[in-house]
Design a protein around this motif. Sequence first.
Motif, PDB file in Angstrom:
ATOM      1  N   THR A  46       0.832  -1.202   0.000  1.00  0.00           N
ATOM      2  CA  THR A  46       0.000   0.000   0.000  1.00  0.00           C
ATOM      3  C   THR A  46       0.866   1.250   0.000  1.00  0.00           C
ATOM      4  O   THR A  46       0.621   2.197  -0.759  1.00  0.00           O
ATOM      5  N   GLY A  47       1.885   1.250   0.835  1.00  0.00           N
ATOM      6  CA  GLY A  47       2.752   2.418   0.956  1.00  0.00           C
ATOM      7  C   GLY A  47       3.528   2.738  -0.305  1.00  0.00           C
ATOM      8  O   GLY A  47       3.957   3.885  -0.493  1.00  0.00           O
ATOM      9  N   ASN A  48       3.692   1.760  -1.185  1.00  0.00           N
ATOM     10  CA  ASN A  48       4.448   2.009  -2.410  1.00  0.00           C
ATOM     11  C   ASN A  48       3.771   3.040  -3.308  1.00  0.00           C
ATOM     12  O   ASN A  48       4.415   3.650  -4.169  1.00  0.00           O
ATOM     13  N   GLN A  49       2.485   3.276  -3.088  1.00  0.00           N
ATOM     14  CA  GLN A  49       1.790   4.310  -3.862  1.00  0.00           C
ATOM     15  C   GLN A  49       2.365   5.696  -3.558  1.00  0.00           C
ATOM     16  O   GLN A  49       2.323   6.583  -4.415  1.00  0.00           O
ATOM     17  N   LEU A  50       2.906   5.883  -2.358  1.00  0.00           N
ATOM     18  CA  LEU A  50       3.566   7.150  -2.039  1.00  0.00           C
ATOM     19  C   LEU A  50       4.744   7.404  -2.976  1.00  0.00           C
ATOM     20  O   LEU A  50       5.098   8.551  -3.263  1.00  0.00           O
ATOM     21  N   VAL A  51       5.349   6.329  -3.438  1.00  0.00           N
ATOM     22  CA  VAL A  51       6.517   6.410  -4.319  1.00  0.00           C
ATOM     23  C   VAL A  51       6.096   6.616  -5.770  1.00  0.00           C
ATOM     24  O   VAL A  51       6.674   7.444  -6.486  1.00  0.00           O
ATOM     25  N   THR A  52       5.092   5.896  -6.209  1.00  0.00           N
ATOM     26  CA  THR A  52       4.781   5.845  -7.633  1.00  0.00           C
ATOM     27  C   THR A  52       3.695   6.823  -8.089  1.00  0.00           C
ATOM     28  O   THR A  52       3.649   7.188  -9.265  1.00  0.00           O
ATOM     29  N   ASP A  53       2.829   7.247  -7.208  1.00  0.00           N
ATOM     30  CA  ASP A  53       1.700   8.101  -7.575  1.00  0.00           C
ATOM     31  C   ASP A  53       2.190   9.514  -7.922  1.00  0.00           C
ATOM     32  O   ASP A  53       2.813  10.181  -7.098  1.00  0.00           O
ATOM     33  N   GLU A  54       1.898   9.976  -9.124  1.00  0.00           N
ATOM     34  CA  GLU A  54       2.408  11.270  -9.584  1.00  0.00           C
ATOM     35  C   GLU A  54       1.671  12.458  -8.975  1.00  0.00           C
ATOM     36  O   GLU A  54       2.072  13.608  -9.185  1.00  0.00           O
ATOM     37  N   ARG A  55       0.619  12.211  -8.197  1.00  0.00           N
ATOM     38  CA  ARG A  55      -0.018  13.313  -7.480  1.00  0.00           C
ATOM     39  C   ARG A  55       0.866  13.824  -6.346  1.00  0.00           C
ATOM     40  O   ARG A  55       0.716  14.958  -5.901  1.00  0.00           O
ATOM     41  N   PHE A  56       1.785  12.977  -5.894  1.00  0.00           N
ATOM     42  CA  PHE A  56       2.795  13.432  -4.934  1.00  0.00           C
ATOM     43  C   PHE A  56       3.902  14.129  -5.703  1.00  0.00           C
ATOM     44  O   PHE A  56       4.412  13.599  -6.699  1.00  0.00           O
ATOM     45  N   LYS A  57       4.295  15.314  -5.251  1.00  0.00           N
ATOM     46  CA  LYS A  57       5.300  16.093  -5.967  1.00  0.00           C
ATOM     47  C   LYS A  57       6.691  15.977  -5.351  1.00  0.00           C
ATOM     48  O   LYS A  57       7.684  16.371  -5.970  1.00  0.00           O
ATOM     49  N   LEU A  58       6.767  15.456  -4.139  1.00  0.00           N
ATOM     50  CA  LEU A  58       8.061  15.221  -3.492  1.00  0.00           C
ATOM     51  C   LEU A  58       7.946  14.022  -2.579  1.00  0.00           C
ATOM     52  O   LEU A  58       6.954  13.871  -1.859  1.00  0.00           O
ATOM     53  N   LEU A  59       8.952  13.166  -2.618  1.00  0.00           N
ATOM     54  CA  LEU A  59       9.066  12.027  -1.708  1.00  0.00           C
ATOM     55  C   LEU A  59      10.262  12.273  -0.791  1.00  0.00           C
ATOM     56  O   LEU A  59      11.376  12.480  -1.264  1.00  0.00           O
ATOM     57  N   SER A  60      10.010  12.248   0.507  1.00  0.00           N
ATOM     58  CA  SER A  60      11.083  12.358   1.497  1.00  0.00           C
ATOM     59  C   SER A  60      11.146  11.047   2.259  1.00  0.00           C
ATOM     60  O   SER A  60      10.212  10.691   2.986  1.00  0.00           O
ATOM     61  N   PHE A  61      12.264  10.325   2.086  1.00  0.00           N
ATOM     62  CA  PHE A  61      12.405   8.990   2.667  1.00  0.00           C
ATOM     63  C   PHE A  61      13.628   8.939   3.559  1.00  0.00           C
ATOM     64  O   PHE A  61      14.717   9.383   3.179  1.00  0.00           O
ATOM     65  N   THR A  62      13.466   8.368   4.743  1.00  0.00           N
ATOM     66  CA  THR A  62      14.592   8.064   5.622  1.00  0.00           C
ATOM     67  C   THR A  62      14.565   6.575   5.913  1.00  0.00           C
ATOM     68  O   THR A  62      13.552   6.042   6.383  1.00  0.00           O
ATOM     69  N   GLY A  63      15.677   5.899   5.615  1.00  0.00           N
ATOM     70  CA  GLY A  63      15.729   4.464   5.833  1.00  0.00           C
ATOM     71  C   GLY A  63      16.969   3.855   5.223  1.00  0.00           C
ATOM     72  O   GLY A  63      18.007   4.518   5.090  1.00  0.00           O
ATOM     73  N   SER A  64      16.870   2.611   4.816  1.00  0.00           N
ATOM     74  CA  SER A  64      18.043   1.886   4.330  1.00  0.00           C
ATOM     75  C   SER A  64      18.415   2.317   2.918  1.00  0.00           C
ATOM     76  O   SER A  64      17.544   2.676   2.115  1.00  0.00           O
ATOM     77  N   PRO A  65      19.710   2.285   2.579  1.00  0.00           N
ATOM     78  CA  PRO A  65      20.134   2.654   1.219  1.00  0.00           C
ATOM     79  C   PRO A  65      19.491   1.789   0.145  1.00  0.00           C
ATOM     80  O   PRO A  65      19.072   2.301  -0.895  1.00  0.00           O
ATOM     81  N   HIS A  66      19.409   0.497   0.368  1.00  0.00           N
ATOM     82  CA  HIS A  66      18.850  -0.402  -0.641  1.00  0.00           C
ATOM     83  C   HIS A  66      17.423   0.008  -0.998  1.00  0.00           C
ATOM     84  O   HIS A  66      17.062   0.146  -2.179  1.00  0.00           O
ATOM     85  N   VAL A  67      16.609   0.243   0.023  1.00  0.00           N
ATOM     86  CA  VAL A  67      15.210   0.603  -0.213  1.00  0.00           C
ATOM     87  C   VAL A  67      15.113   2.008  -0.798  1.00  0.00           C
ATOM     88  O   VAL A  67      14.336   2.260  -1.723  1.00  0.00           O
ATOM     89  N   GLY A  68      15.916   2.933  -0.275  1.00  0.00           N
ATOM     90  CA  GLY A  68      15.846   4.321  -0.727  1.00  0.00           C
ATOM     91  C   GLY A  68      16.155   4.485  -2.209  1.00  0.00           C
ATOM     92  O   GLY A  68      15.408   5.147  -2.948  1.00  0.00           O
ATOM     93  N   TRP A  69      17.237   3.880  -2.657  1.00  0.00           N
ATOM     94  CA  TRP A  69      17.596   4.018  -4.077  1.00  0.00           C
ATOM     95  C   TRP A  69      16.625   3.273  -4.983  1.00  0.00           C
ATOM     96  O   TRP A  69      16.366   3.693  -6.118  1.00  0.00           O
ATOM     97  N   MET A  70      16.057   2.178  -4.487  1.00  0.00           N
ATOM     98  CA  MET A  70      15.034   1.470  -5.256  1.00  0.00           C
ATOM     99  C   MET A  70      13.794   2.365  -5.420  1.00  0.00           C
ATOM    100  O   MET A  70      13.200   2.427  -6.504  1.00  0.00           O
ATOM    101  N   MET A  71      13.429   3.068  -4.347  1.00  0.00           N
ATOM    102  CA  MET A  71      12.294   3.984  -4.430  1.00  0.00           C
ATOM    103  C   MET A  71      12.551   5.100  -5.430  1.00  0.00           C
ATOM    104  O   MET A  71      11.663   5.471  -6.208  1.00  0.00           O
ATOM    105  N   LYS A  72      13.756   5.623  -5.417  1.00  0.00           N
ATOM    106  CA  LYS A  72      14.075   6.701  -6.361  1.00  0.00           C
ATOM    107  C   LYS A  72      13.887   6.226  -7.798  1.00  0.00           C
ATOM    108  O   LYS A  72      13.372   6.959  -8.659  1.00  0.00           O
ATOM    109  N   ALA A  73      14.289   4.995  -8.070  1.00  0.00           N
ATOM    110  CA  ALA A  73      14.159   4.450  -9.421  1.00  0.00           C
ATOM    111  C   ALA A  73      12.696   4.292  -9.839  1.00  0.00           C
ATOM    112  O   ALA A  73      12.383   4.308 -11.028  1.00  0.00           O
ATOM    113  N   GLN A  74      11.804   4.173  -8.862  1.00  0.00           N
ATOM    114  CA  GLN A  74      10.390   3.959  -9.150  1.00  0.00           C
ATOM    115  C   GLN A  74       9.563   5.234  -9.048  1.00  0.00           C
ATOM    116  O   GLN A  74       8.355   5.204  -9.274  1.00  0.00           O
TER     117      GLN A  74
END
Length: 471
Positions: A210-238
């Motif tokens: 469910t939370g992955n929609q925060l990453v992929t939904d274009e209605r969000f104009k900025l994503l601010s993530f704090t967490g592990s490098p593996h997850v963070g860079w994967m989110m950026k790619a998506q």
Amino acid sequence: MEEFKLYCGGEFITTEKILDVENPFSQKVFAKTYLASKENLETAINKALEVQDEMKNMSSLRKYEALSYISKSLKEQLTYFAELLALESGKPIIYSKGEILRSVETFKIAAEESKRLPGEVISLDWTPAGKGKHGIVQYFPIGLVAGISPFNFPMNLAVHKIAPALAAGCPIILKPSTNTPLSTLALAKLIDKSGLPKGAVSILPMDRATGNQLVTDERFKLLSFTGSPHVGWMMKAQSGKKKVVLELGGNAGLIVTKSADLDIAVKKAVIGGFAYSGQVCIHAQRIYVAKEIFEDFKTMFIKQVEKLNLGDPMDDNTEISAMIDESNAKRIEIWVNEAIEDGAQVICGGKRDGTYYEPTVLIDTKPKMKVCALEVFGPVVTLEPFTNFKAVIKEVNDSDFGLQAGIFTNQIDEMDYAFNELEVGGVIINDAPIFRVDHMPYGGVKDSGLGREGLKYAIQDMMEAKILVRG
């Protein structure tokens, strides 16, 4: 058992999916909340978009008053919030109180920054085409913000997303860690009474799907993530076209030179290495000490580490307690055992009991061991001597990470060299890399992140420049 409702679009709600919250120290469930569904998230998004224009046009005074109210109310309930944070995270109460007080300051600083949002007037007549013209540069809120916060600072790292978003005039939907969602859900009660538009803030624990929609939904104009490098860079790619701010991990280096005050260096290094069982992204993981003072430092350091008080996080005397869960404690156990098999020596600690892992110091390590090369995120430090200052700077830089580094020295030339040459986002002189105050720019290079936190700097990321050219 206390129940914590979700804060969705300005309403407190329950859902069909119960989330039990466990105390890491007792390993017993002590409270319950809920997981938001895709429908709940959609409600929060739509409500945020409904109030987006109101947020954009909100006066500095109104934002200041709302943020100040939250700060003041949080301080008035310090004991409640600190105890709740300690229960959900296993963080010793002395550190939990410190985190809540930092959150109070973060809201307070955001309130002040809301009164001085960036803007400027520039002359445009530097070229013939600009003759007689000037520009007015104004910054506008970027729009809906998605925030994803981690377990290790469940309140303050969430506040570092909520507070600058509100100061910038952006609505925000926050996904807290499902391990530690309660302190932010309790915070929602204060936000709800602050006078902000209903829907300006939603706080929704969610599963990853469910939370992955925060990453992929274009209605969000900025994503601010704090967490592990593996997850963070994967989110950026998506993440598509949205702006992304990543505050990720590290394996921070700490250098102690022969000119350092040993008593201060040892005291700070112990805190830097073992506060909250090392579950801090800027914890002092790799400690390098000048060969001339190495044995003295080692003796003093081990003596202080062995004095750390283990116990219930609710006890005021406890300095180190359980890790967030047993799987992470087991991971640390595996990494340390692998290092030992490869030639490292344990000179302190090295044993696990359930969710607790002893404060551990290793020597004779190699740069490619996991305890050196990766982010330990646990109560383990490596301790090695060095003979050449420039060479040890290169050794600290020999890492995929670059968040912060600490240098204990009383020589100006070493301070300057370290600042110019270390590949990190922050160089801390005569303190451990764990040092952070909440208005300073904070973030890393390389795999440690993208962009900066710290109220003024986060607000800048959450706004877009627009120029009006006048003749």
